[in-house]
Structures are given as structure tokens and as C-alpha cells.
Design a protein around this motif. Structure first.
Motif, PDB file in Angstrom:
ATOM      1  N   ASP A 126       0.855  -1.191   0.000  1.00  0.00           N
ATOM      2  CA  ASP A 126       0.000   0.000   0.000  1.00  0.00           C
ATOM      3  C   ASP A 126       0.887   1.235   0.000  1.00  0.00           C
ATOM      4  OD1 ASP A 126      -2.136  -1.779   0.439  1.00  0.00           O
ATOM      5  OD2 ASP A 126      -1.957  -1.592   2.607  1.00  0.00           O
ATOM      6  N   ILE A 138      -2.350   5.542  -6.579  1.00  0.00           N
ATOM      7  CA  ILE A 138      -2.596   4.949  -5.269  1.00  0.00           C
ATOM      8  C   ILE A 138      -2.613   3.438  -5.424  1.00  0.00           C
ATOM      9  CG2 ILE A 138      -4.314   4.724  -3.431  1.00  0.00           C
ATOM     10  CD1 ILE A 138      -4.980   7.778  -4.238  1.00  0.00           C
ATOM     11  N   LEU A 175      -3.110  -0.152  -3.572  1.00  0.00           N
ATOM     12  CA  LEU A 175      -3.675  -0.837  -2.406  1.00  0.00           C
ATOM     13  C   LEU A 175      -3.552  -2.337  -2.613  1.00  0.00           C
ATOM     14  CD1 LEU A 175      -7.065   1.095  -1.867  1.00  0.00           C
ATOM     15  CD2 LEU A 175      -4.960   1.360  -0.561  1.00  0.00           C
ATOM     16  N   VAL A 219      -5.279  12.233   1.939  1.00  0.00           N
ATOM     17  CA  VAL A 219      -5.131  10.908   1.311  1.00  0.00           C
ATOM     18  C   VAL A 219      -4.910   9.851   2.392  1.00  0.00           C
ATOM     19  CG1 VAL A 219      -3.707   9.485  -0.213  1.00  0.00           C
ATOM     20  CG2 VAL A 219      -4.192  11.866  -0.831  1.00  0.00           C
ATOM     21  N   ASN A 252      -5.567   9.943   5.660  1.00  0.00           N
ATOM     22  CA  ASN A 252      -6.740   9.758   6.518  1.00  0.00           C
ATOM     23  C   ASN A 252      -7.840   8.969   5.815  1.00  0.00           C
ATOM     24  OD1 ASN A 252      -6.377  10.891   9.142  1.00  0.00           O
ATOM     25  ND2 ASN A 252      -6.393  12.939   8.262  1.00  0.00           N
ATOM     26  N   LEU A 253      -7.968   9.156   4.514  1.00  0.00           N
ATOM     27  CA  LEU A 253      -9.064   8.493   3.789  1.00  0.00           C
ATOM     28  C   LEU A 253      -8.715   7.064   3.388  1.00  0.00           C
ATOM     29  CD1 LEU A 253     -10.254  11.495   1.600  1.00  0.00           C
ATOM     30  CD2 LEU A 253     -11.559  10.360   3.412  1.00  0.00           C
ATOM     31  N   PHE A 254      -7.451   6.845   2.952  1.00  0.00           N
ATOM     32  CA  PHE A 254      -7.082   5.525   2.427  1.00  0.00           C
ATOM     33  C   PHE A 254      -6.421   4.630   3.471  1.00  0.00           C
ATOM     34  CE2 PHE A 254      -7.456   7.890  -1.528  1.00  0.00           C
ATOM     35  CZ  PHE A 254      -7.995   6.967  -2.396  1.00  0.00           C
ATOM     36  N   ASP A 255      -5.951   5.231   4.577  1.00  0.00           N
ATOM     37  CA  ASP A 255      -5.194   4.458   5.558  1.00  0.00           C
ATOM     38  C   ASP A 255      -3.974   3.824   4.890  1.00  0.00           C
ATOM     39  OD1 ASP A 255      -4.290   2.932   7.689  1.00  0.00           O
ATOM     40  OD2 ASP A 255      -5.810   1.389   7.431  1.00  0.00           O
ATOM     41  N   ILE A 256      -3.087   4.696   4.440  1.00  0.00           N
ATOM     42  CA  ILE A 256      -1.829   4.284   3.805  1.00  0.00           C
ATOM     43  C   ILE A 256      -0.701   4.896   4.638  1.00  0.00           C
ATOM     44  CG2 ILE A 256      -0.370   4.788   1.777  1.00  0.00           C
ATOM     45  CD1 ILE A 256      -2.791   4.425   0.021  1.00  0.00           C
ATOM     46  N   ASP A 257       0.439   4.168   4.765  1.00  0.00           N
ATOM     47  CA  ASP A 257       1.543   4.650   5.603  1.00  0.00           C
ATOM     48  C   ASP A 257       2.719   5.190   4.818  1.00  0.00           C
ATOM     49  OD1 ASP A 257       0.158   3.683   7.802  1.00  0.00           O
ATOM     50  OD2 ASP A 257       1.171   1.746   7.753  1.00  0.00           O
ATOM     51  N   LEU A 295      -4.734  11.169  11.596  1.00  0.00           N
ATOM     52  CA  LEU A 295      -5.211  10.683  12.890  1.00  0.00           C
ATOM     53  C   LEU A 295      -4.364   9.521  13.405  1.00  0.00           C
ATOM     54  CD1 LEU A 295      -7.638  11.569  14.642  1.00  0.00           C
ATOM     55  CD2 LEU A 295      -8.862   9.597  13.753  1.00  0.00           C
ATOM     56  N   SER A 296      -4.021   8.587  12.506  1.00  0.00           N
ATOM     57  CA  SER A 296      -3.302   7.382  12.941  1.00  0.00           C
ATOM     58  C   SER A 296      -1.820   7.651  13.185  1.00  0.00           C
ATOM     59  CB  SER A 296      -3.463   6.263  11.908  1.00  0.00           C
ATOM     60  OG  SER A 296      -2.848   6.628  10.694  1.00  0.00           O
ATOM     61  N   ALA A 302      -0.560   9.224  15.399  1.00  0.00           N
ATOM     62  CA  ALA A 302      -0.317   9.150  16.841  1.00  0.00           C
ATOM     63  C   ALA A 302       0.148   7.756  17.259  1.00  0.00           C
ATOM     64  CB  ALA A 302      -1.581   9.536  17.602  1.00  0.00           C
ATOM     65  N   TRP A 303      -0.223   6.733  16.499  1.00  0.00           N
ATOM     66  CA  TRP A 303       0.152   5.374  16.915  1.00  0.00           C
ATOM     67  C   TRP A 303       0.783   4.539  15.808  1.00  0.00           C
ATOM     68  CZ3 TRP A 303      -5.071   6.868  16.576  1.00  0.00           C
ATOM     69  CH2 TRP A 303      -5.817   6.255  15.577  1.00  0.00           C
ATOM     70  N   ALA A 304       0.820   5.046  14.559  1.00  0.00           N
ATOM     71  CA  ALA A 304       1.426   4.270  13.466  1.00  0.00           C
ATOM     72  C   ALA A 304       2.325   5.203  12.649  1.00  0.00           C
ATOM     73  CB  ALA A 304       0.344   3.665  12.585  1.00  0.00           C
TER      74      ALA A 304
END
Lengths: 399, 399
Positions: free
Chosen positions: A216, A230, A232, A321, A323-328, A356-357, A359-361
Motif C-alpha cells: 500500500d 494509489i 492498495l 489521502v 486519513n481516507l485511504f489508511d496508507i503509511d 489521525l493514525s 499518533a500510533w502508526a
């Protein structure tokens, strides 16, 4: 499907599936593989593997390559790998700084790469020039023992079949680039396709990075226009019609500067090369991104300010992008790769604050590895997808 | 895989695949289907269909339902449909206005629906109450001849396995809701899962709309928090870790109001119920969205201004979704469904201006159909996915 093994159509389907299985296994391997290893990896019997490998070698998809290191049994084995003198793909790219033509073989190796300036952005003129480059590329590849089978054109805008819906950097609107291409190179007998350059560049980056590429990621293509490819689960996210990834028109500020598209505050208006140049002219013989890089390295205040604005705007758009797709993972490509040392800090600041993520990822932002050739290479490399979709049908068509 | 039909493991696999094929066919049908139609649709032989249907009926997945209208052959046939007295799913939802528990049978019919107020948002208290509601729901379903087999909890935030990473509306952070749920209802022997409420609501909407739902759509969940469930090719887009669709934290204005998440100008700060209420208190016994709707219908200026701001901010954020994912259909759910007549025009204005493909492809924005129960219903309906993943294994486990 209700049992029995004697149905010839069923046997044929099984043969085709097994052939595909073996071909995909060889595609995925970074080192030569022995027949014994293929049998173990696929669960097929040794006689089945032997027959399939013969077919693949006869069809010029696979070659033998000396011996592999001894296995546990102790005896060195004949290695198999994808052929460097079989089918190949042609990639054509219309980009900021000119036109590119590229030939890639089944191993993903670039065998030919040529450029030409983009003097006239009108579609017939561009396709005329690309048509001549295609003929030259096919001649060069043929001289190296390759057979070019696909031609894929990368364009800076959303496509629909062969039609380019809009390519603002070229001033194109509803251009049937597929038909224009076929008119010019139809005689070469290639399977022609047209796709968005960011999608193809993402394909190229994944191909180049081989086993190291994440499943991803978002590839951001900087230039006169901004786009994103993008990926996935290892596959391009194309959306309902293939128009996904329009990052350049993500809103950064709803009341911002007017954009060519009719809206206000699109990323485009902050982070395209035109926005970063801010009306500055570039010396002949220098590409716009090279000029910006030189000015930044000299410490020119207006360039540094423009890069800072671009970086933060790009960070805001990319945070959406992520926040919407959850990509790192973000790969900065095109002019963003050239300018990445001036952009990374600003982009990362926004991502850290807005995703948002985060904070932990952790989030990784890297410059892309293929540089400006990513889309041409990715376009050429689609030959592998074309053959891997049904290698048995491909072999049958060669007979 | 190398041929032959005598391998028992291979025969077993083929039987399981054929069973799944028939079960999925029945799932997809809106009317009863005859055995003859099943044979024609699947390509399986009549004896194979007869055997599979027997297994499905014995396992309470399917029932016979009188006769279907005469086919071309003229003779009426015994119809088959999914069972209304077989396995069922339990959905639990933690939402703005309270807690919900819902039981859905295999046909997607809601068989039980109960609410409770959310007095204490602390996780143990919420799960205590939900645990009691789950026991009551299972008892009610059992009395109707159903066997509840799954329990799925919908939460307003990103999840990771059973862990809720963050649910700002509840003040939750890293709460192992899966473990808390199992502690309370482990004795019921259900397969437990936890998922984001917007994803489950999107699942519910797709299930409810049956054949009418598009394959690609974004479901927007309005409320104290804003989320989105994005469905591509009929399947939820989950991203790398299942945290996709964080629409509430898409940036609308990078220099906007501070958001609880630490960033500025998130959609949340313009379009959540709290933002629309703007600090106004709501009478006891009235839900916040009902209060806002009443004020808007009365023509209260500050409410109309807040709804206008919310609508345009939602339109900007959704334009980003549509530009990035290439999706044409938006369903407004939760409080956005309640308030949709006050939001639609503003949302549509922004989408028309900002979505690049809007120039040549129409966009549809509708209120969602299930109302506030969408997530609970979607959560319960996942029982179908659980069984359809491997109906043969499920039947074997029942013996």
C-alpha cells in the motif's frame, strides 16, 4: 465442474491455470529457480513442471541460466529465469520536460530509453513525434533480439479507454489519444493502451522496488500538473472509471487562488512547478525543476518561500489521502523527487499533525527511486501484466 | 492439481466450492429460485444441485417456499430461498443518541431492534449495558426459532482487531472493546468482532439496497463524530490497517478552528453536531439532530448559518473523496440524513465546482435509506459474510 477428469475443455483450463501458476512464480522470483523448486512451490508434479517449462522456453518467456547453487540434495541444478530476449513492452510518456520512449524486457530491465523535446503540445504533433520514437524504439529492441508486443502511452490527466478526458498541462480536452496512436503505429501490430502517468509511474516504482515495495503506498507525481497513483494491496486503485488519484485538485484552502479547473485553492495552485516558479522564467536548456533546485541551493528567498508553501500545501493534501485511504507510505515522484530535500520537512510536519493514525502508526515519506522516467518505465513494464493475465493464450497466439 | 479425479482431498475441496457457489447464488437472488434455475446459473449438474440443496436445507441455511412461477417449460417449480429460521447475526452499536442492539436473519430482515440511553460513556459501563442488551436480543431471537451465531460491535472510531484506537465522542483511547465484549457475552458462544460504525453502516446500506446499490459509493456518517464508509467494487475499502475513511479529519481549512485531534480546520470542526449546535443546549428527551431540524424549520438564523457552513465544508471534504477515489455516489447518513434537506444544496454546489470529473460525469448525492439504525443493521448482517466465506465448513461445524 461436477467431478470427473476426462472433459477435454476442463483439462485445457487446468493446463492453462498450471502454466499461469508457474509463470507467476518465476515472475515473483528475484533469483533463478530450479524445476525442483518450482515443483515444491506450486505443488505440481515433476513431469507437469517439465512439460510447462518446455512450453515457456519454446515460447521465449523463460530461459535456462547455468546452474543454481546446490540444494540440500547436494547436486547443482539448472536455473530458470524470465527471458531477456523474448517479449518486451514499449512505454511512451508525455511529460513536463519532453517526450520519452522506453523498452523494458520481461525481467524489468530497461533496454532502450530515448527523449525528445516537447515543442508543440497539440495532440497530433505530439503523437507524430511519439509515433516516430516508437518506430525507432521497436527497431532498437528488435536488433537486441526482443519482440515488442505492447505500447502503453502515459498522459498527464484522467483517461477513459483511449480517451484523455482532460490534460490541462497540454491544453487537451477529450482527445482520443488511443486512436491517434494506433493511426501512427498500427503497422507495428502492438497492443495499444493509454493510462494516467501517475498510475503508470506507481506501477513502475512497484516494479523497480520488487520485493521491497510496500503493498500500500501513494506515489505523488509533481510537475506542471500534480497527480497521484494509489496502490492498495499491490494493485492500482482505479476507482469507478479509472479517474482516481486526482491529488492536484484536492482542496487546500476553499477560498484560495483560482485554479484552471474552475475551483479555488486546489493543491495545484500551491505546489505545481508553475506555482513554485511564480512566473519566473527559466533559461533555455534548463528544466524548470532543475532551475528551482539551483535557486533554492543558492538560498533565493522567494524560491525558499514558494517551496515552503508548496511543502505545507502538499502535506495538507497528502494528510487527506492518508486519513481516507489508511496508507503509511508516500513516494514523492517527478519534480517532487528532484526537490524532495526542500519539501520533506514541511510535508512531514503537516502529516504528523493531521493524520489521525500518526499518533500510533509511523508514516514514511521518501523520494521515488526511478526519477523522471518512472511513468515511461511503468508503461513499458505493463507488458508483464498483459502476458501474465493468460500466458497460455499468449503462447497459443505465437504458434 | 496435476490431473486425475480420485484424490479425496481434492474432491472435498470441489464439493466445498460448489456448495459456496450455490449458496452465493441464493444470496444474490431477490426472488425464490428453483433447482433447475440453480443448475443453469451455476453450470452444475442436476444431481449435484439436488445433493447441495439437501445439505443447505438440513443445515437450516435454505428453505423451500411453495412454487415459483412457471418457467418456459410450463410446469411450476419448488422455490428455494434463504432461511428465515436459521442462523442470524447480532449487531450492537454505540451511537450519539444511545445504544442499539439488532438481530438480522439470513434474508437481511430485521427481527429484533432495541435501544437504551447512553448515560455513562465509560467503556466498562457501556459494555455492561450492551452485554445485557445482547442477552435479551439472543433470547428474543431464539424464541423466534433463530440461532444467533455472530456478534458485531460498531464503534465511532478506528479499530484494530478488537481494539478501539480512539473514539473521541466517547473519550475512548486504546480500549480493548473486543475483550470487554467477550468477558460479558462469552457464555453465548458467538463469534465476536468490532468494527468502525461508518464501515458497518455502509455495509448495511448496501445490504438494504440489495440489487439497487451501486458497486462504488461513499457513505457519510454524521453525528458527534463524522466518519465515512467507502465501498469500491461492492467491498469496503479498509486500507492498510482498517482505518480508512477518516472523513472527519479531512482538512477543510488549514488555518481553521482547532480540532480535538490536535490539527486545525478538520471537517469535524464545521459539520459535527456539536459544531452545528454551536454550544446551544438541547431539551431533555430531544436528540440533537431533531433539535437542529426543528430550529432550521422555524428559520432560526444562527442554525441556518451553521447548517450552511456545515454543508459547504462537507462538500469540500467530499469533493476530495470523489477526486481521490473516483466515486459518483454519496449517501448522507446519521444526522446528515436527518438534516439532508438543509445540506444537499450546499454539498452539491461544492461538488459541482471542485470534482474534476463532474464536468463530464454526473454525481448523485442522496440521504441514506436506513436512518440511524444503519450501523446496527450492517453489523448484524455481517453474519452472511461469516457463513458465505465457507458454508461447507459452517455446515460441518453444526453437525
Amino acid at each position: 465442474m461436477s467431478g470427473g477428469g476426462g472433459d477435454p475443455a476442463r483439462q485445457e483450463r487446468l493446463r492453462a491455470l498450471n502454466l499461469e501458476l508457474v509463470f507467476r512464480r518465476l515472475l515473483a522470483a528475484s533469483d533463478p529457480v530450479s524445476r525442483t523448486e518450482l515443483a515444491a512451490a506450486t505443488g505440481l508434479t515433476r513431469p507437469t513442471i517439465t512439460r510447462i517449462v518446455e512450453e515457456l522456453i519454446a515460447g521465449r518467456l523463460v530461459t535456462e541460466t547455468g546452474t543454481t547453487p546446490a540444494g540440500r540434495a547436494g547436486r547443482p541444478r539448472m536455473g530458470l529465469r524470465l527471458s531477456r530476449s523474448g517479449p518486451a513492452g514499449l512505454g511512451l510518456d508525455i511529460r513536463t520536460d519532453g517526450l520519452a520512449a522506453c523498452v523494458v524486457d520481461l525481467t524489468g530491465t530497461v533496454r532502450h530509453l530515448a527523449f525528445a523535446p516537447l515543442d508543440d503540445p497539440e495532440a497530433p504533433a505530439v503523437l507524430d513525434r511519439l509515433g516516430r520514437m516508437a518506430v525507432e524504439a521497436v527497431e532498437a529492441a528488435t536488433a537486441e533480439g526482443l519482440t515488442v508486443v505492447t505500447a502503453t502511452l502515459a498522459v498527464p490527466g484522467p483517461t477513459d479507454g483511449g480517451i484523455v478526458r482532460t490534460a490541462p498541462a497540454l491544453g487537451w480536452r477529450s482527445v482520443d489519444a488511443g486512436a491517434l496512436l494506433r493511426e501512427r503505429i498500427g503497422g507495428l501490430g502492438l497492443v495499444c493502451a493509454v493510462d494516467n502517468e501517475a498510475n503508470l509511474a506507481a506501477r513502475g516504482e512497484r516494479h523497480a522496488a520488487a520485493s521491497g515495495a510496500p503493498d500500500d503506498f501513494v506515489y505523488v507525481s509533481g510537475g506542471l500538473d500534480i497527480g497521484a497513483g494509489i496502490v492498495l494491496g499491490g494493485r492500482p486503485m482505479r476507482g469507478s472509471h479509472g479517474w482516481g488519484g486526482e491529488l492536484g485538485h484536492v482542496t487546500v484552502d476553499p477560498d484560495g487562488k483560482p485554479c484552471r479547473c474552475g475551483a479555488r485553492g486546489c493543491l495545484q495552485t500551491y505546489a505545481s512547478l508553475a506555482a513554485i516558479l511564480g512566473g519566473e522564467g527559466v533559461e533555455a536548456g534548463t528544466t524548470p525543476d532543475a532551475a528551482v533546485l539551483a535557486w533554492a541551493d543558492e538560498g533565493r528567498p522567494q524560491t525558499l518561500a514558494a517551496l515552503d508553501t508548496a511543502a505545507h500545501a502538499l502535506g495538507v493534501a497528502l494528510a487527506n489521502v492518508l486519513n481516507l485511504f489508511d496508507i503509511d507510505t508516500v513516494l514523492l515522484g517527478g519534480s517532487f523527487a528532484v526537490l524532495s530535500s526542500w519539501l520533506l520537512a514541511g510535508v512531514e510536519t503537516e502529516l504528523r499533525q493531521r493524520v489521525l493514525s500518526a499518533a500510533w502508526a509511523p508514516i514514511a515519506v521518501h523520494p521515488a527511486t526511478l526519477g523522471p522516467d518512472a511513468a515511461a518505465i511503468g508503461a513499458a513494464a505493463t507488458v508483464v501484466d498483459h502476458i501474465a493475465a493468460d500466458p497460455a493464450a499468449w503462447l497459443a497466439a505465437q504458434r
